[in-house]
Design a protein around this motif. Structure first.
Motif, PDB file in Angstrom:
ATOM      1  N   ALA A   1      -6.247   4.589   4.288  1.00  0.00           N
ATOM      2  CA  ALA A   1      -6.246   4.893   2.844  1.00  0.00           C
ATOM      3  C   ALA A   1      -7.000   4.164   2.070  1.00  0.00           C
ATOM      4  N   VAL A   2      -6.956   2.829   2.272  1.00  0.00           N
ATOM      5  CA  VAL A   2      -7.884   1.664   1.503  1.00  0.00           C
ATOM      6  C   VAL A   2      -9.022   1.296   2.057  1.00  0.00           C
ATOM      7  N   GLY A   3      -9.396   1.752   3.258  1.00  0.00           N
ATOM      8  CA  GLY A   3     -10.540   1.379   3.990  1.00  0.00           C
ATOM      9  C   GLY A   3     -10.313  -0.060   4.301  1.00  0.00           C
ATOM     10  N   ALA A   4      -9.418  -0.217   4.986  1.00  0.00           N
ATOM     11  CA  ALA A   4      -9.212  -1.743   5.380  1.00  0.00           C
ATOM     12  C   ALA A   4     -10.318  -2.090   6.624  1.00  0.00           C
ATOM     13  N   THR A   5     -10.894  -3.290   6.430  1.00  0.00           N
ATOM     14  CA  THR A   5     -11.661  -3.895   7.485  1.00  0.00           C
ATOM     15  C   THR A   5     -10.817  -4.710   8.288  1.00  0.00           C
TER      16      THR A   5
ATOM     17  N   GLN B   1     -14.083  -6.429   1.438  1.00  0.00           N
ATOM     18  CA  GLN B   1     -13.141  -6.766   2.522  1.00  0.00           C
ATOM     19  C   GLN B   1     -11.584  -6.676   2.372  1.00  0.00           C
ATOM     20  N   VAL B   2     -10.950  -5.588   3.008  1.00  0.00           N
ATOM     21  CA  VAL B   2      -9.512  -5.218   2.664  1.00  0.00           C
ATOM     22  C   VAL B   2      -8.773  -5.770   4.154  1.00  0.00           C
ATOM     23  N   GLU B   3      -7.678  -6.674   3.752  1.00  0.00           N
ATOM     24  CA  GLU B   3      -6.899  -7.017   4.935  1.00  0.00           C
ATOM     25  C   GLU B   3      -5.488  -6.273   4.796  1.00  0.00           C
ATOM     26  N   LEU B   4      -4.993  -5.717   5.854  1.00  0.00           N
ATOM     27  CA  LEU B   4      -3.466  -5.413   5.721  1.00  0.00           C
ATOM     28  C   LEU B   4      -2.607  -6.197   6.835  1.00  0.00           C
TER      29      LEU B   4
ATOM     30  N   ARG C   1      -9.211   3.241  -3.330  1.00  0.00           N
ATOM     31  CA  ARG C   1     -10.373   2.848  -2.583  1.00  0.00           C
ATOM     32  C   ARG C   1     -11.173   2.541  -3.818  1.00  0.00           C
ATOM     33  N   ALA C   2     -11.391   3.318  -5.021  1.00  0.00           N
ATOM     34  CA  ALA C   2     -12.101   3.058  -6.211  1.00  0.00           C
ATOM     35  C   ALA C   2     -11.834   1.681  -6.904  1.00  0.00           C
ATOM     36  N   MET C   3     -10.636   1.631  -7.154  1.00  0.00           N
ATOM     37  CA  MET C   3     -10.151   0.437  -7.709  1.00  0.00           C
ATOM     38  C   MET C   3     -10.721  -0.832  -7.003  1.00  0.00           C
ATOM     39  N   LEU C   4     -10.560  -0.891  -5.496  1.00  0.00           N
ATOM     40  CA  LEU C   4     -11.282  -1.842  -4.943  1.00  0.00           C
ATOM     41  C   LEU C   4     -12.535  -2.045  -5.046  1.00  0.00           C
TER      42      LEU C   4
ATOM     43  N   ILE D   1       0.603  -1.253  -0.059  1.00  0.00           N
ATOM     44  CA  ILE D   1       0.156  -0.160  -0.105  1.00  0.00           C
ATOM     45  C   ILE D   1       0.839   1.202  -0.050  1.00  0.00           C
ATOM     46  N   THR D   2       1.817   1.233   0.656  1.00  0.00           N
ATOM     47  CA  THR D   2       2.968   2.442   0.515  1.00  0.00           C
ATOM     48  C   THR D   2       3.296   2.576  -0.630  1.00  0.00           C
TER      49      THR D   2
END
Length: 277
Positions: free
Chosen positions: A100-104, A74-77, A64-67, A51-52
């Motif tokens: 930044a990516v709306g991680a859940t 669901q986004v995991e980091l 976020r739009a790409m996802l 993500i960096t």
């Protein structure tokens, strides 16, 4: 209704062997997201470093739009380390990337060196959970043979001690086997303690004596190997967990596959396992 599937980072990271200091995927984030969507995944995981790197090329809005445009709900980091170290602050930068990516969900790992006891980690885990609760993200501790949190009892001591609704455990097939965790014990976990699961195939025979190589070179697809992943799914359901169902393939053979083939194979294997439950 079909089961929802989640592809953990290494399932779609391409030809990169996990090594300390060398974790970022060589593949463009967009390619990975689109491949995951084509295979039918609604959840995907990424390394913080990915993500960096992506934020040097895209804005947070674009990511976020790409996802969203690809149906990734669901986004995991991963992986949050040193959250238990007094005076350390690993959450600030991780929180920025998660926002930044709306991680859940954020995957946390235990200590790999030193004499760190579970009771010394409770306050740190509670603080980490509180930090990520503000963006609606869960924090899950992955039990691993190589870490100090290498039994179900130790992991539960931390998450139940912290007492946070957005904090729990992640169990992975390979680590279930290597840590000697019984399916009965998983089924009997307290309600809300099991917040994530990753399936993979465990090879037959003794483990690689190199514990790191055992973790990152030999896993099979979930419908292969000596471990009954369908039974693990049933145990997880008994504990109150009902998806999305994750797959994490960290293996030399998987890394050699083209991206689309890798994610399609993993999605098909997951559906084969779930069909047996």
């Amino acid at each position: 209704m079909s089961e929802k599937l989640h592809a953990a980072n290494w399932t779609h990271a391409g030809d990169i062997r996990p090594e300390p200091g060398r974790l970022a995927s060589p593949l463009p984030l967009r390619d990975r997201i689109e491949a995951g969507a084509r295979a039918g995944f609604i959840g995907m995981g990424f390394i913080f470093d990915d993500i960096t790197s992506a934020l040097h090329q895209h804005s947070a809005t674009e990511l976020r739009a790409m996802l969203a445009d690809n149906g990734i709900e669901q986004v995991e980091l991963e992986a949050l380390a040193d959250w238990f170290v007094v005076g350390a602050d690993p959450c600030t930068d991780a929180l920025r990337l998660a926002e930044a990516v709306g991680a859940t969900r954020v995957k946390a790992i235990g200590a790999f060196e030193g004499d760190v006891q579970p009771e010394d980690m409770i306050d740190g885990f509670a603080r980490a959970c509180d930090r990520f609760a503000g963006i609606g993200a869960n924090v899950v501790i992955e039990l691993m043979k190589a870490s100090n949190l290498n039994t179900l009892e130790k992991g539960l001591a931390v998450v139940t001690g912290a007492g946070r609704a957005n904090g729990g455990l992640l169990i992975d097939s390979m680590h279930v086997v290597r840590c000697g965790i019984s399916l009965d014990a998983i089924a009997a976990m307290p309600s809300g303690a099991l917040l994530a699961i990753e399936l993979d195939g465990v090879p037959e025979g003794p483990p690689d004596p190199d514990i790191w190589a055992d973790m990152v070179d030999h896993r099979l697809q979930p419908d292969e190997g000596s471990f009954d992943n369908a039974a693990l799914v049933r145990a997880a359901r008994a504990a109150g967990f009902n998806g999305p169902w994750g797959v994490e393939i960290v293996a030399r053979a998987h890394r050699a596959l083209p991206l689309d083939e890798a994610v399609r194979r993993s999605a098909a294997a997951m559906r084969a396992v779930l069909a047996r439950t």
